[in-house]
Design an enzyme around this catalytic site. Structure first.
Site, short mmCIF file in Angstrom:
data_model
loop_
_atom_site.label_atom_id
_atom_site.label_comp_id
_atom_site.label_asym_id
_atom_site.label_seq_id
_atom_site.Cartn_x
_atom_site.Cartn_y
_atom_site.Cartn_z
N ASP A 475 12.96 3.70 -0.89
CA ASP A 475 11.76 3.13 -0.11
C ASP A 475 11.14 2.62 -0.88
O ASP A 475 10.46 3.08 -2.30
CB ASP A 475 11.30 4.45 0.73
N ASP A 545 8.61 1.19 10.93
CA ASP A 545 8.14 3.17 11.12
C ASP A 545 8.17 2.68 12.55
O ASP A 545 8.45 3.55 13.45
CB ASP A 545 7.30 3.12 10.12
#
Length: 677
Positions: A475, A545
């Site tokens: 990430d 997301d």
């Protein structure tokens, strides 16, 4: 596939199955672009240079500026009279900016060489043309590479810049590709967006003002993509001309197109010059990222399939490109930071009973205080107060139920309240005398510093050597700012942005070599690092997301316009959705998540009995089409983004013997229709 050199005309023709790319030398010096388009038979093509209109300096020396501002060039230089966008700009030791490259020679080689330190297309079924240009005053040599493959319609371009002189040079601009052409009544396609709204297709009329897609964030960001296409006005999915360019790179980029007063179009793409400079010592070289050019005479659908084929066959590592990915469950939206070993095992046991194969432990497992975003990053050791028995204890239990294990890292970041920062405060990007800005209460590590890279790699590798991790979620949750390095000298501070990306590539390359069985999925606050450069290291990338299935339709359409569906990370999330608040049936959420690498991101222990019974059926349904998703050809049939009512696509096997299509209609009410043929 062939590369043909015409010695009499000094032209080269690169033929793929359906296209031709032609370039040549004008006036014995200037490397000119001649043609890119439908495949042509003739090798006598110098007439396309329009010699009666564009008279070279050797014939009309008093009008050299007019010649430079009109000729189509393969790698235009700044500062010598071509006032359009240039590809290369060099500052001499005298502080003067300019560059004048002349043709010096060429070679045609079989295959495709690896580009050192950068993601690179590969394949033995390739031919590569290398043309050498030189600025004799500076001793600067630029080798332009053009590669074609026998199984896809794409041209791969890059430039190697070498200082063979005796003085230091500074590269102010080093783009990867330029394409000069003419097209009337045309439009530009780019992609825009924001967090949870990524990869939205945008179409703009091309007039005489420049259209630019770019990033200065240290990544492409949510708001742009390293891609641009110029299309004829009425181009749709099945018809119309398309000239497309895509950069195989994960940092700051610029794609720019402009039509001049004479309706000549120049489209360039490469590293963004706004945040770039590179000191080139005598004997040193600089390599640009590769750019992938595609021409389509049959609309955007053909462009998409050309890019998909190129990336599947020649960019994504072959160990994973066709390997069936495990069905996973990620605990992030199920628990966020609030979990312990028992909670994770409860989720894993229920998930495994439903047929899920891999549990991913997301953020919150490391450091001594990672119970919120303000601590822990950089301290890559397990918090055993939170996770009793550590990762080894957890994975031993998972092994008993035949559940594989994946782990989340954010290796480019550090928090202030960590052992790492307290020991090495100079390891963050910052400017002298300034406190750097925080985002998510974290700072960016200085990846230009090899000590930092070595520390991060060994921290990650230690865990991978001790724990049976088969999946990494890498990430990156903030952009680069306050870009300054204590490691680099003052005359190399302009290199930090590019060196950061090279550092990320270096660590991911080392992981893939030492742990080839580990599947890497890149992520950056959702889809802010979904690019072709990352595909080389990670065959799947987190798309967004936002897992709301209605909003995902537009996000996934934009992503699949450029990248294979097999690369799109897509999960079933809870309802109401945490971002949109929308309620959608469990069945419809699953169907939307089958557009990509299928998985779950919710607390399965809180599902109803009926929903739990659906999971094995959903997994079986996905597995029945998984090979087509991995290897098939993608056709967009309808766009919810355009009509706001329904969405449809089809995937067909390469041999055309098997296909399936999905139609989404009234999905907000939970209705969908799916058919497999």
């Amino acid at each position: 596939m062939a590369i043909v050199y015409n010695d009499r005309e000094q032209t080269w023709k690169l033929d793929t199955e359906n296209t031709s790319y032609v370039l040549g030398v004008v006036d014995g010096k200037y490397l000119s672009h001649i043609y890119y388009g439908k495949k042509i038979r003739s090798n006598e093509l110098s007439y396309l240079l329009r010699p009666d209109e564009i008279v070279p300096p050797s014939i009309r020396p008093a009008e050299q500026l007019g010649f430079m501002d009109a000729i189509q060039l393969e790698y235009p230089c700044g500062g010598i009279g071509d006032f359009r966008e240039c590809c290369i700009s060099v500052k001499s030791d005298a502080g003067q900016i300019g560059c004048d490259l002349s043709y010096k020679g060429y070679e045609i080689v079989k295959g495709k060489a690896k580009v050192a330190g950068l993601p690179t297309c590969f394949g033995d079924n390739a031919d590569t043309l290398v043309i050498r240009l030189e600025d004799e005053i500076y001793g600067l040599v630029v080798s332009l590479s053009f590669t074609i493959f026998d199984d896809c319609d794409a041209v791969i371009r890059s430039a190697l810049i070498e200082n063979r002189g005796s003085k230091i040079l500074c590269i102010e601009r080093a783009l990867s590709s330029c394409l000069d052409f003419e097209m009337r009544d045309c439009e530009v396609i780019t992609q825009c967006g924001a967090w949870a709204r990524e990869h939205i297709i945008e179409r703009t009329a091309l007039n005489h003002a420049a259209v630019i897609a770019e990033s200065t964030r240290g990544e492409e960001g949510h708001d742009s993509m390293p891609f641009m296409a110029v299309v004829s006005k009425n181009t749709d999915r099945k018809s119309g001309e398309v000239y497309a360019s895509q950069l195989i790179y994960s940092g700051n980029f610029m794609a720019k197109v402009k039509k001049n007063a004479h309706d000549q179009i120049r489209m360039v793409i490469g590293i963004n010059p706004e945040t770039f400079s590179w000191k080139l010592e005598p004997g040193d070289s600089f390599q640009t990222p590769e750019a992938a050019l595609v021409y389509s005479s049959c609309g955007l659908g053909e462009m998409t399939r050309d890019y998909h084929k190129l990336f599947r066959k020649h960019l994504i590592r072959q160990d994973w490109v066709s390997k069936e990915r495990p069905i996973l469950i990620n605990n992030w939206e199920a628990t966020y930071f609030d979990f312990d070993k028992d909670k994770l095992l409860d989720i894993a046991k229920t998930a495994r009973q439903c047929g899920i194969e891999l549990q991913v432990l997301d953020d919150g497992w490391f450091g001594y205080n990672r119970n919120q975003p303000s601590g822990g990053l950089g301290d890559w050791y397990v918090n055993e107060d939170k996770l009793e028995g550590g990762l080894k204890g957890l994975t031993d239990e998972l092994k008993k139920i035949d559940m594989k294990f994946g782990l989340w890292f954010e290796p480019e970041m550090v928090c202030e309240d960590t052992d790492l920062y307290k020991k090495h405060p100079g390891w963050i990007l910052h400017q002298v005398g300034r406190i750097p800005a925080r985002a998510r209460d974290q700072w960016v590590l200085d990846y230009s510093n090899p000590e930092v890279r070595n520390y991060i790699y060994e921290s990650m590798a230690k865990i991978l050597r001790e724990v049976p991790v088969v999946y990494i979620k890498w990430d990156m949750n903030r952009s680069l700012s306050d870009v300054g390095s204590e490691y680099l000298p003052s005359d190399r501070q302009g290199e930090i942005w590019h060196r950061h990306v090279l550092g990320v590539y270096e660590i991911q390359e080392k992981i893939t070599k030492e742990f080839p069985y580990v599947l890497i999925e890149n992520c950056s606050s959702g889809g802010a690092r979904f690019d072709a450069g990352m595909l080389y290291y990670s065959p799947q990338i987190w798309c967004s997301d936002d897992m709301d299935p209605v909003e995902r339709l537009s996000i996934q359409e934009g992503t699949a316009m450029l990248y294979p569906i097999s690369a799109i990370g897509s999960h079933v999330a809870k309802s109401p959705n945490d971002i949109s608040g929308r309620e959608v049936s469990f069945e419809s959420r699953a169907v939307a998540a089958m557009f990509g690498t299928f998985g779950y991101e919710l607390d399965v222990t809180k599902l109803s009995e009926d929903e739990l019974k659906q999971i094995p059926k959903q997994i079986a349904g996905y597995k029945s089409i998984r090979r087509l998703i991995l290897d098939g050809e993608y056709y967009r049939l309808a766009s919810y983004r355009e009509n706001k009512e329904y969405d449809a696509y089809m995937i067909v096997s390469e041999d055309k013997k098997r296909s399936f299509y999905d139609i989404y209609a009234g999905i907000v009410k939970g209705f969908f229709k799916k058919q497999i043929a």
